[in-house]
Design a protein around this motif. Sequence first.
Motif, PDB file in Angstrom:
ATOM      1  N   TRP A 192      61.988  -2.940  27.074  1.00 36.84           N
ATOM      2  CA  TRP A 192      60.975  -3.921  27.253  1.00 36.84           C
ATOM      3  C   TRP A 192      61.236  -5.066  28.271  1.00 36.84           C
ATOM      4  O   TRP A 192      60.515  -5.406  29.388  1.00 36.84           O
ATOM      5  N   LEU A 193      62.523  -5.796  28.036  1.00 36.49           N
ATOM      6  CA  LEU A 193      63.024  -6.750  29.061  1.00 36.49           C
ATOM      7  C   LEU A 193      63.330  -6.179  30.140  1.00 36.49           C
ATOM      8  O   LEU A 193      62.869  -6.897  31.321  1.00 36.49           O
ATOM      9  N   THR A 207      61.382  -7.414  33.564  1.00 36.74           N
ATOM     10  CA  THR A 207      62.116  -8.000  34.798  1.00 36.74           C
ATOM     11  C   THR A 207      61.812  -7.323  36.117  1.00 36.74           C
ATOM     12  O   THR A 207      61.571  -7.876  36.985  1.00 36.74           O
ATOM     13  N   THR A 208      61.733  -6.018  35.870  1.00 40.91           N
ATOM     14  CA  THR A 208      61.451  -5.024  37.226  1.00 40.91           C
ATOM     15  C   THR A 208      60.188  -5.569  37.730  1.00 40.91           C
ATOM     16  O   THR A 208      60.050  -5.686  38.803  1.00 40.91           O
ATOM     17  N   LEU A 209      59.039  -5.742  36.842  1.00 40.84           N
ATOM     18  CA  LEU A 209      57.670  -5.931  37.251  1.00 40.84           C
ATOM     19  C   LEU A 209      57.711  -7.451  37.927  1.00 40.84           C
ATOM     20  O   LEU A 209      57.194  -7.541  38.869  1.00 40.84           O
ATOM     21  N   GLY A 210      58.399  -8.447  37.535  1.00 40.58           N
ATOM     22  CA  GLY A 210      58.409  -9.720  37.774  1.00 40.58           C
ATOM     23  C   GLY A 210      59.359  -9.846  39.165  1.00 40.58           C
ATOM     24  O   GLY A 210      58.977 -10.381  40.221  1.00 40.58           O
ATOM     25  N   LEU A 234      53.049 -11.655  37.646  1.00 42.75           N
ATOM     26  CA  LEU A 234      54.161 -12.530  37.057  1.00 42.75           C
ATOM     27  C   LEU A 234      53.677 -13.030  35.607  1.00 42.75           C
ATOM     28  O   LEU A 234      54.749 -12.892  34.949  1.00 42.75           O
ATOM     29  N   PRO A 235      52.521 -13.413  35.665  1.00 39.76           N
ATOM     30  CA  PRO A 235      52.291 -13.463  34.115  1.00 39.76           C
ATOM     31  C   PRO A 235      52.226 -12.609  33.082  1.00 39.76           C
ATOM     32  O   PRO A 235      52.540 -12.683  31.935  1.00 39.76           O
ATOM     33  N   ILE A 236      52.014 -11.281  33.765  1.00 35.10           N
ATOM     34  CA  ILE A 236      52.043  -9.995  32.897  1.00 35.10           C
ATOM     35  C   ILE A 236      53.414  -9.931  32.597  1.00 35.10           C
ATOM     36  O   ILE A 236      53.788  -9.670  31.230  1.00 35.10           O
ATOM     37  N   ILE A 269      57.575 -10.174  28.255  1.00 36.11           N
ATOM     38  CA  ILE A 269      58.946 -10.499  27.648  1.00 36.11           C
ATOM     39  C   ILE A 269      58.526 -11.256  26.226  1.00 36.11           C
ATOM     40  O   ILE A 269      59.326 -11.214  25.124  1.00 36.11           O
ATOM     41  N   ALA A 270      57.685 -12.158  26.173  1.00 35.99           N
ATOM     42  CA  ALA A 270      56.894 -12.913  24.961  1.00 35.99           C
ATOM     43  C   ALA A 270      56.953 -11.939  23.937  1.00 35.99           C
ATOM     44  O   ALA A 270      57.244 -11.839  22.572  1.00 35.99           O
TER      45      ALA A 270
END
Length: 153
Positions: free
Chosen positions: A48-49, A53-56, A92-94, A99-100
């Motif tokens: 998941w991380l 991270t890839t999306l961000g 970025l918020p997604i 991550i949360a």
Amino acid sequence: MASSSAVTDQLFGTLGHTEGALYQLPRKIPLRIEPKTYFANERTFLAWLSMATTLGTVATAIAGFSVEDGDASGRKSSISPRTVELISMLLLPISVGMIAYALFIFYSRSENIRKKRIGFFDEKVGPLSVAIIVMISLTLILASAIKDVVSSR
């Protein structure tokens, strides 16, 4: 109105909401949890991380390269700065939310494993909701990009 623990119990499963758990006899031999269970939880957390991270990173790279490209060359880009801002403001918020979510699930599964609770360890709501949110945001970005390309011609 149902309490938050009752809703969590229904979504993730516990002794009260797991089918057949009330009829299960108490164990006389202590439950042994294999180390691979902890490693599987950690592996899922890291997956998941990695995706978040890839999306961000993609959202940040698109925003960074578009600003740099627009300043360096005198030519007009086919994608407007508004679309680039939309990409950054959506993705970025997604990724931070993913991550949360991953941290919450990792912690709750670790507690369930450590306390040897009976219940489900599969996810029913999280992956589907994240997929729907990402699909909607990518559709909005695609529509905005198509509008920019059509209007630039």
